[in-house]
Write a protein that holds these residues in place. Structure first.
Motif, short mmCIF file in Angstrom:
data_model
loop_
_atom_site.label_atom_id
_atom_site.label_comp_id
_atom_site.label_asym_id
_atom_site.label_seq_id
_atom_site.Cartn_x
_atom_site.Cartn_y
_atom_site.Cartn_z
N VAL A 13 0.81 -1.04 0.03
CA VAL A 13 -0.01 0.03 -0.15
C VAL A 13 0.86 1.07 0.08
CG1 VAL A 13 -1.61 1.38 1.42
CG2 VAL A 13 -2.03 -1.07 1.02
N LEU A 14 1.96 1.39 0.75
CA LEU A 14 2.75 2.30 0.96
C LEU A 14 3.36 2.74 -0.53
CD1 LEU A 14 4.06 4.60 2.35
CD2 LEU A 14 5.70 2.93 3.19
N ARG A 15 3.98 1.58 -1.14
CA ARG A 15 4.64 1.55 -2.44
C ARG A 15 3.81 1.87 -3.43
NH1 ARG A 15 7.69 -2.31 -1.09
NH2 ARG A 15 5.96 -3.95 -1.65
N GLU A 16 2.55 1.77 -3.41
CA GLU A 16 1.44 2.17 -4.48
C GLU A 16 1.23 3.69 -4.14
OE1 GLU A 16 -1.13 2.65 -7.30
OE2 GLU A 16 0.11 0.93 -6.98
N ALA B 254 1.69 6.70 -6.76
CA ALA B 254 0.69 7.62 -7.24
C ALA B 254 0.87 8.93 -6.82
CB ALA B 254 -0.79 7.16 -6.45
N ARG B 255 1.57 9.16 -5.68
CA ARG B 255 1.92 10.73 -5.26
C ARG B 255 2.84 11.11 -6.22
NH1 ARG B 255 5.98 11.24 -0.41
NH2 ARG B 255 6.52 13.27 -0.46
N ALA B 256 3.95 10.47 -6.83
CA ALA B 256 4.80 10.91 -7.79
C ALA B 256 4.02 11.39 -9.22
CB ALA B 256 6.06 9.75 -7.71
N GLY B 257 3.18 10.39 -9.40
CA GLY B 257 2.49 10.57 -10.89
C GLY B 257 1.60 11.75 -10.69
N LEU B 258 1.02 12.11 -9.60
CA LEU B 258 0.04 13.19 -9.36
C LEU B 258 0.85 14.36 -9.12
CD1 LEU B 258 -2.79 11.67 -7.00
CD2 LEU B 258 -3.15 12.68 -9.28
N ARG B 259 1.97 14.49 -8.57
CA ARG B 259 2.92 15.54 -8.60
C ARG B 259 3.39 15.93 -9.97
NH1 ARG B 259 6.34 16.22 -3.33
NH2 ARG B 259 5.55 18.23 -3.40
N VAL C 180 -3.49 12.50 -1.46
CA VAL C 180 -2.56 11.41 -1.76
C VAL C 180 -1.31 11.76 -0.76
CG1 VAL C 180 -1.07 10.28 -3.15
CG2 VAL C 180 -3.49 10.43 -3.78
N GLU C 181 -0.72 13.12 -0.84
CA GLU C 181 0.29 13.63 -0.23
C GLU C 181 -0.04 13.41 1.61
OE1 GLU C 181 3.97 15.26 0.71
OE2 GLU C 181 3.15 14.78 -1.12
N ALA C 182 -1.35 13.54 1.90
CA ALA C 182 -1.39 13.66 3.39
C ALA C 182 -1.54 12.02 3.73
CB ALA C 182 -2.99 14.05 3.44
N ALA C 183 -2.28 11.26 2.98
CA ALA C 183 -2.40 9.83 2.84
C ALA C 183 -0.93 9.07 3.16
CB ALA C 183 -3.29 9.14 2.11
#
Length: 70
Positions: free
Chosen positions: A10-13, A17-22, A55-58
């Motif tokens: 989950v953390l890896r995902e 996702a965070r990197a993609g959204l950023r 996503v950053e907060a999560a």
């Protein structure tokens, strides 16, 4: 204390996702369309930016839990 494989996945995902959204946020900002975009696109941009924040907060929350257990 070791982290379960599921939690690590989950953390890896979340990190991916965070990197993609950023990256999406950076590209949207680079367009420099302030004041000249339609309402629909403006809503999409706002939604993308809000997703980055969520996503950053999560991700930070999961990383904090992981650190607390080690």
């Amino acid at each position: 204390m070791p982290v379960s494989a599921d939690r690590a996945d989950v953390l890896r995902e979340l990190v991916q996702a965070r990197a993609g959204l950023r990256e999406v946020a950076v590209r949207l900002d680079a367009l420099g369309l302030d004041g000249v975009i339609g309402a629909g696109l403006a809503d999409a941009v706002a939604g993308a930016r809000a997703a980055v924040v969520r996503v950053e907060a999560a991700t930070v929350a999961v990383m904090g839990e992981r650190r607390a257990r080690t």
